[in-house]
Design an enzyme around this catalytic site. Structure first.
Site, PDB file in Angstrom:
ATOM      1  N   CYS A 153      10.711  -0.880   0.893  1.00 31.02           N
ATOM      2  CA  CYS A 153       9.812  -1.387  -0.006  1.00 31.02           C
ATOM      3  C   CYS A 153      10.098  -2.294  -0.916  1.00 31.02           C
ATOM      4  CB  CYS A 153       9.726   0.070  -1.096  1.00 31.02           C
ATOM      5  SG  CYS A 153       9.503   1.697  -0.001  1.00 31.02           S
ATOM      6  N   ASP A 154      10.231  -3.513  -0.350  1.00 30.28           N
ATOM      7  CA  ASP A 154      10.443  -4.832  -0.961  1.00 30.28           C
ATOM      8  C   ASP A 154       9.514  -5.920  -0.284  1.00 30.28           C
ATOM      9  OD1 ASP A 154      11.480  -7.233  -1.971  1.00 30.28           O
ATOM     10  OD2 ASP A 154      13.270  -6.062  -2.584  1.00 30.28           O
TER      11      ASP A 154
END
Ligand SMILES: *Cc1c(COP(=O)(O)O)cnc(C)c1O
Length: 390
Positions: free
Chosen positions: A338-339
């Site tokens: 989630c980056d």
């Protein structure tokens, strides 16, 4: 050691061996498989094409104990950066005198620790580091790292390391005054160096330093050529043989027949081509209905799971879609975390089959160097990349 014309070709892992290992062990992606015979081949090729140089394997490239053990058996020395890497080398059977602490940034307690284990070769590039060595590793062989430009390197190691020649001269004189042995100089022309002439420039600087120091009564005995030799990614590179002959020519030009001890510290070139990394496609999607919209292919490994060298798309691996052929179109590749920094390739558009489906595998070739050792401890809960040596 004789090396035939065939060894000028790169050697890659045996596909048969790999497929059998995956099937026998029912491996789940992502994983890295390292073929130790490729590491051995690369070691022997380097020794055969550049016989003047003692090889110090740069452990950080792939610290798998099996890799280090195989290299111990072949007679390799080791370039390490930390107590844990010293331990790895010792546990694999290396003798302390085969180990060089090549990091120029060391805690004094770590220097002392290595010294107590018998390590006697240390790098520095500053006065403060030299003072630590004088206090905690008295009498050791010390070498000064020179600042070089790293032009032509896909993964440069410039600016942060090394000092200018005039500073190196003063520091090596000081080393002697402090009770250390001013042993030689080192440099690193940058990793994945695509230009065979880059060692020549650095050796010119080294030669000037040797001469200047002789005038001051200090006779250096060693040149450390660093790493920089390439692995095989999407861009083609010259053969090991071309690099070795360019280096040999430069050595002869600057030092004549009376060569000091020559050391080389390969990391990537010994282990890079030995590895394959398999990833699974988790999602294929588009961001809009536009016809020309590029597909996004999301994998179960990204920048944090071991593909850190895709930073700035510096290293472009050869990627093979397993079991899919036919018409292709460009795709953007990204990791699962989630980056949004976790995009592997966006500027460089890999051509991928249009038939690719979620659940298909992509094989990243020549991933034996700087992958598993770069994986985070488990960002977002994705486990670090496991290494299997075969
Ligand atoms: C990383 C490193 C190497 C290995 O470099 P490669 O380009 O992977 O061959 C060699 N020497 C030092 C001091 C290093 O830090």
């Amino acid at each position: 050691m004789r090396v035939g014309a065939r060894s000028k070709l790169p050697k890659f892992p045996s596909r048969e061996k790999i497929e059998k290992f995956i099937a026998d062990n029912r491996l789940k992606t992502p994983y890295l498989i390292v073929d130790l015979d490729v590491v051995e081949h690369n070691y022997k090729t380097l020794r055969a094409t550049l016989p003047v140089a003692d090889v110090f394997y740069a452990v950080k490239a792939n610290p798998a104990p099996e890799v280090i053990k195989r290299l111990v058996k072949l007679g390799s020395h080791f370039d390490v950066a930390s107590p844990a890497e010293v331990e790895l080398a010792l546990e694999a059977g290396a003798k302390p005198e085969m180990i060089s602490l090549g990091n120029t940034i060391k805690k004094e307690e770590d220097i002392k620790w290595a010294y107590d284990y018998g390590v006697r070769m240390f790098a520095f590039d500053s006065e403060a580091e030299l003072q630590k060595l004088a206090r905690s590793a008295p009498g050791s062989k010390v070498f000064c790292r020179l600042l070089v430009s790293c032009e032509g390197a896909d993964w440069p190691l410039s600016r942060k390391f090394g000092c200018e020649v005039d500073m190196a001269r003063d520091l090596l004189i000081k080393a002697k005054d402090l009770g250390l042995e001013p042993y030689g100089v080192s440099f690193h022309v940058g990793s994945q160096q695509t230009r065979v002439d880059q060692w020549g420039n650095a050796l010119g600087q080294a030669a000037a330093l040797f001469k200047a120091l002789e005038g001051s009564g200090v006779k250096l005995q060693m040149i450390n050529l660093g790493g920089g030799l390439p692995a095989h990614y999407t861009d083609s590179v010259s053969s090991v043989n071309s690099y070795s002959s360019a280096i040999m020519k430069a050595l002869t030009k600057h030092f004549g027949a009376d060569l000091p001890r020559i050391i080389t510290e390969p990391g990537r070139s010994l282990v890079g081509d030995s590895g394959v990394l398999d990833a699974e496609i988790v999602l294929i999607s588009k961001k809009s209905y536009a016809d020309d919209e590029t597909r996004w292919i999301y994998l179960d490994i990204g920048k944090f799971g071991g593909l850190a060298e895709t930073l700035d798309e510096a290293i472009k691996y050869r990627i093979e879609p397993l079991g899919r052929k036919g018409a292709t179109a460009p795709a953007i590749m990204a990791g699962p975390s989630c980056d949004s920094a976790d995009i592997l390739y966006e500027k460089f558009k890999y051509q991928m089959p249009l038939s690719l489906q979620v659940g298909d595998k992509l094989r990243f070739h020549s991933t034996g160097a700087y992958t598993a050792s770069y994986a985070s401890v488990g960002f977002n809960g994705f486990a670090p990349l496991p290494t299997y040596c075969i």
